[in-house]
Scaffold this motif. Structure first.
Motif, mmCIF file in Angstrom:
data_model
loop_
_atom_site.group_PDB
_atom_site.id
_atom_site.type_symbol
_atom_site.label_atom_id
_atom_site.label_comp_id
_atom_site.label_asym_id
_atom_site.label_seq_id
_atom_site.Cartn_x
_atom_site.Cartn_y
_atom_site.Cartn_z
ATOM 1 N N GLU A 119 0.801 -1.230 0.000
ATOM 2 C CA GLU A 119 0.000 0.000 0.000
ATOM 3 C C GLU A 119 0.836 1.284 0.000
ATOM 4 O O GLU A 119 0.418 2.296 -0.524
ATOM 5 C CB GLU A 119 -0.937 0.043 1.218
ATOM 6 C CG GLU A 119 -2.062 -0.970 1.158
ATOM 7 C CD GLU A 119 -1.608 -2.360 1.582
ATOM 8 O OE1 GLU A 119 -0.714 -2.473 2.448
ATOM 9 O OE2 GLU A 119 -2.136 -3.341 1.027
ATOM 10 N N PHE A 120 1.998 1.268 0.652
ATOM 11 C CA PHE A 120 2.817 2.478 0.696
ATOM 12 C C PHE A 120 4.288 2.138 0.848
ATOM 13 O O PHE A 120 4.654 1.051 1.269
ATOM 14 C CB PHE A 120 2.357 3.427 1.815
ATOM 15 C CG PHE A 120 2.679 2.951 3.203
ATOM 16 C CD1 PHE A 120 3.863 3.327 3.818
ATOM 17 C CD2 PHE A 120 1.810 2.133 3.900
ATOM 18 C CE1 PHE A 120 4.178 2.892 5.096
ATOM 19 C CE2 PHE A 120 2.110 1.694 5.175
ATOM 20 C CZ PHE A 120 3.296 2.071 5.778
ATOM 21 N N THR A 121 5.120 3.103 0.499
ATOM 22 C CA THR A 121 6.565 2.977 0.633
ATOM 23 C C THR A 121 7.099 4.246 1.277
ATOM 24 O O THR A 121 6.684 5.347 0.918
ATOM 25 C CB THR A 121 7.228 2.789 -0.747
ATOM 26 O OG1 THR A 121 6.762 1.560 -1.303
ATOM 27 C CG2 THR A 121 8.729 2.744 -0.658
ATOM 28 N N ILE A 122 7.994 4.088 2.215
ATOM 29 C CA ILE A 122 8.721 5.224 2.781
ATOM 30 C C ILE A 122 10.073 5.231 2.091
ATOM 31 O O ILE A 122 10.791 4.232 2.081
ATOM 32 C CB ILE A 122 8.870 5.095 4.307
ATOM 33 C CG1 ILE A 122 7.483 5.079 4.953
ATOM 34 C CG2 ILE A 122 9.723 6.243 4.851
ATOM 35 C CD1 ILE A 122 7.492 4.802 6.438
ATOM 36 N N PHE A 123 10.379 6.362 1.483
ATOM 37 C CA PHE A 123 11.521 6.499 0.599
ATOM 38 C C PHE A 123 12.394 7.632 1.124
ATOM 39 O O PHE A 123 11.886 8.719 1.390
ATOM 40 C CB PHE A 123 10.964 6.847 -0.789
ATOM 41 C CG PHE A 123 11.836 6.491 -1.940
ATOM 42 C CD1 PHE A 123 11.928 5.176 -2.367
ATOM 43 C CD2 PHE A 123 12.538 7.469 -2.613
ATOM 44 C CE1 PHE A 123 12.714 4.847 -3.458
ATOM 45 C CE2 PHE A 123 13.319 7.150 -3.700
ATOM 46 C CZ PHE A 123 13.413 5.841 -4.127
#
Length: 140
Positions: A119-123
């Motif tokens: 659902e999401f990525t922390i980049f």
């Protein structure tokens, strides 16, 4: 024990990289140099796609940036370093509101996923501009 931890870390990073390939949109941005991510800031990007190639040794980042009052599609290709992060040189033009003129943004960027789910990525991105100023940015 150390070998097990290294194996777990390698598996986790490989899994995170496999999960980031595809279409994405930026929903939040934070930085230690806030003016770089404010409206019209040189590191305020609107992510659209991450593309792993060559067994994820190269990571393509496709994004829009507001340049000269218009959104401009840009693509940067990062090469994976020994530490697992990607590195790329960037150069593009933007409208700098505080100076009321167009400037060319150049910088050395080290970036990569910190955490990824479907659902999401922390980049994270570490940018050093041509004057040597560093900025750390987190994109979600």
């Amino acid at each position: 024990m150390v070998k097990c931890l290294l194996l777990a870390l390698a598996f986790g990073l490989a899994h995170a990289h496999a999960m980031i390939d595809g279409k994405w949109v930026t929903i939040a941005i934070a930085a230690d140099n806030v003016n770089k991510i404010e409206e019209g800031g040189s590191l305020r990007i609107y992510l659209r796609e991450l593309t792993c190639t060559e067994e994820c040794n190269r990571l393509g980042v496709t994004f829009y940036i507001k340049a000269n009052g218009q959104c401009t599609k840009t693509k940067v290709i990062g090469n994976r370093q020994e530490d697992g992060k990607y590195r790329a040189q960037c150069k593009y033009g933007i409208w700098e509101f505080s100076l009321n003129k167009s400037i060319v943004v150049e910088g050395d960027n080290t970036f990569g996923p910190v955490y990824a789910t479907p659902e999401f990525t922390i980049f994270a991105n570490h940018n050093v501009n041509r004057t040597g100023q560093t900025t750390n940015v987190i994109y979600v």
